[in-house]
Write an enzyme that holds these catalytic residues in place. Structure first.
Site, PDB file in Angstrom:
ATOM      1  N   LYS A 102       0.780  -1.169  -0.064  1.00 31.14           N
ATOM      2  CA  LYS A 102       0.085   0.011   0.144  1.00 31.14           C
ATOM      3  C   LYS A 102       0.822   1.274   0.103  1.00 31.14           C
ATOM      4  O   LYS A 102       0.559   2.409  -0.558  1.00 31.14           O
ATOM      5  CB  LYS A 102      -0.961   0.084   1.140  1.00 31.14           C
ATOM      6  CG  LYS A 102      -2.215   0.681   1.098  1.00 31.14           C
ATOM      7  CD  LYS A 102      -2.893   0.836   2.284  1.00 31.14           C
ATOM      8  CE  LYS A 102      -3.571  -0.462   3.007  1.00 31.14           C
ATOM      9  NZ  LYS A 102      -4.107  -0.260   4.314  1.00 31.14           N
ATOM     10  N   LYS A 142      12.035  -3.818   2.050  1.00 30.78           N
ATOM     11  CA  LYS A 142      10.504  -3.408   2.046  1.00 30.78           C
ATOM     12  C   LYS A 142      10.890  -1.711   1.955  1.00 30.78           C
ATOM     13  O   LYS A 142      11.248  -1.251   2.859  1.00 30.78           O
ATOM     14  CB  LYS A 142       9.693  -3.593   3.063  1.00 30.78           C
ATOM     15  CG  LYS A 142       8.251  -3.002   2.842  1.00 30.78           C
ATOM     16  CD  LYS A 142       7.524  -3.997   4.156  1.00 30.78           C
ATOM     17  CE  LYS A 142       6.105  -3.700   3.971  1.00 30.78           C
ATOM     18  NZ  LYS A 142       5.355  -4.165   5.264  1.00 30.78           N
ATOM     19  N   LEU A 163      14.205  -7.215   5.766  1.00 31.61           N
ATOM     20  CA  LEU A 163      13.410  -8.297   6.126  1.00 31.61           C
ATOM     21  C   LEU A 163      14.150  -9.800   5.670  1.00 31.61           C
ATOM     22  O   LEU A 163      14.845  -9.805   4.651  1.00 31.61           O
ATOM     23  CB  LEU A 163      12.186  -8.332   5.666  1.00 31.61           C
ATOM     24  CG  LEU A 163      11.089  -7.037   6.144  1.00 31.61           C
ATOM     25  CD1 LEU A 163      10.036  -6.844   5.270  1.00 31.61           C
ATOM     26  CD2 LEU A 163      10.605  -7.614   7.608  1.00 31.61           C
ATOM     27  N   GLU A 164      13.783 -10.806   6.324  1.00 27.55           N
ATOM     28  CA  GLU A 164      14.044 -12.055   5.712  1.00 27.55           C
ATOM     29  C   GLU A 164      13.403 -12.311   4.614  1.00 27.55           C
ATOM     30  O   GLU A 164      12.153 -11.975   4.380  1.00 27.55           O
ATOM     31  CB  GLU A 164      13.544 -13.127   6.958  1.00 27.55           C
ATOM     32  CG  GLU A 164      13.775 -14.581   6.786  1.00 27.55           C
ATOM     33  CD  GLU A 164      13.062 -15.606   7.788  1.00 27.55           C
ATOM     34  OE1 GLU A 164      13.112 -16.573   7.337  1.00 27.55           O
ATOM     35  OE2 GLU A 164      12.476 -14.748   8.647  1.00 27.55           O
ATOM     36  N   ASP A 167      -4.645  -9.341  12.680  1.00 28.84           N
ATOM     37  CA  ASP A 167      -4.718  -9.602  11.265  1.00 28.84           C
ATOM     38  C   ASP A 167      -4.279 -10.812  10.425  1.00 28.84           C
ATOM     39  O   ASP A 167      -3.504 -10.486   9.444  1.00 28.84           O
ATOM     40  CB  ASP A 167      -4.047  -8.308  10.669  1.00 28.84           C
ATOM     41  CG  ASP A 167      -4.842  -7.780   9.183  1.00 28.84           C
ATOM     42  OD1 ASP A 167      -5.874  -8.538   9.077  1.00 28.84           O
ATOM     43  OD2 ASP A 167      -4.208  -6.967   8.606  1.00 28.84           O
TER      44      ASP A 167
END
Length: 281
Positions: free
Chosen positions: A31, A50, A98-99, A146
């Protein structure tokens, strides 16, 4: 965020920047930015980078949410939770290191299956891994809030990784009242505007198990209002192909009263899970 440091394995502080990475192909679009395959220049270690745009985070008023997400995920260490190694930022962007989960989104893997669902053995494996990861989160007083296929990734071996902690909270004692998460996965207490606790995650496991086995969530409807109604009434219908054991597990998780839901230890020890994963036992 007032730092762009993260701990390396030796316990020393490392200051990251984009110069530390060779950035490769895009892995996905979010997003607020994109995720790229990347390699740390010195170690050649592969990660997912990311990239989030500050302007978009500010516009959506979610900077506090991102801070909380980073704080929570950076402190979690579990084989079925995606590692957040560190973060850094420049004038316009925030980067999360991140992994890398090589098999990508579980949602896409599910959609690519014949009939859009998994068999019972594979479902049992994922539900066990998810329950163990959430048990670890709850022991750290973290509620995920979530859980859905889009927020779960698979690594090279096909093991599940909870990947998105955007709605997670660290909630040592208090009940919370925020309506969050994704409609098809919301439990009755959220839909009805009541306070909630970690038992919301138990409901999500039930919804997920149903979706894995049937190809769609149990309360999916034409309109949001109809979905709300079905959730509130726990209007649960099973297709005929489901085994009695699978139906039993799902119906023990999808209980209107949070207190009546099967706990995570109970999920891990449920006869259907045990039977699916140890057929000879």
């Amino acid at each position: 965020m007032n730092s762009c440091q993260s701990s390396d394995t030796s316990g020393e502080r490392k200051r990251w920047s984009l110069d530390n990475f060779e950035v490769g192909r895009p892995l996905g679009k979010g997003k607020f930015g994109n995720v790229y395959l990347a390699r740390e220049v010195n170690s050649k270690f592969i990660v997912a980078l990311k990239m989030l745009f500050k302007s978009q985070l500010q516009k959506a008023n979610v900077e506090h949410q991102l801070r909380r997400e980073i704080e929570i995920q950076a402190n979690l260490r579990h084989p079925n939770i995606l590692r957040l190694y560190g973060y850094f930022y420049d004038e316009k962007r925030v980067f999360l290191i991140l992994e890398y989960a090589a098999q990508g989104e579980l949602y896409k893997v599910l959609q690519s299956q014949p009939n859009g669902c998994f068999d019972e053995k594979r479902t049992a494996r994922y539900i066990l891994q998810l329950s163990q990861a959430l048990g670890y989160c709850h022991s750290k007083k973290v509620i995920h809030r979530d859980i859905k296929p889009e927020n779960i990734l698979l690594d090279l071996r096909g093991d599940l990784k909870i990947a998105d902690f955007g709605w997670s909270v660290h909630s040592p004692s208090s009940k919370r009242t925020t309506l969050c998460g994704t409609l098809d996965y919301l439990p009755p207490e959220m839909v009805e505007g009541k306070a909630h606790d970690e038992n919301v995650d138990l409901w999500s496991i039930g919804v997920l198990a149903y979706e894995f086995l049937c190809g769609s969530p149990p309360f999916e409807s034409e309109s949001n209002a109809e979905t709300y109604k079905k959730i509130s009434k726990v209007d649960l219908k099973f297709p005929s192909h489901l085994s009695p054991g699978a139906k039993d597990l799902i119906s023990r998780l999808l209980r209107h009263s949070p207190r009546e839901r099967l706990n995570l230890e109970g999920v891990c020890k449920h006869p259907w899970i045990v039977k699916m994963l140890n057929p000879s036992g």
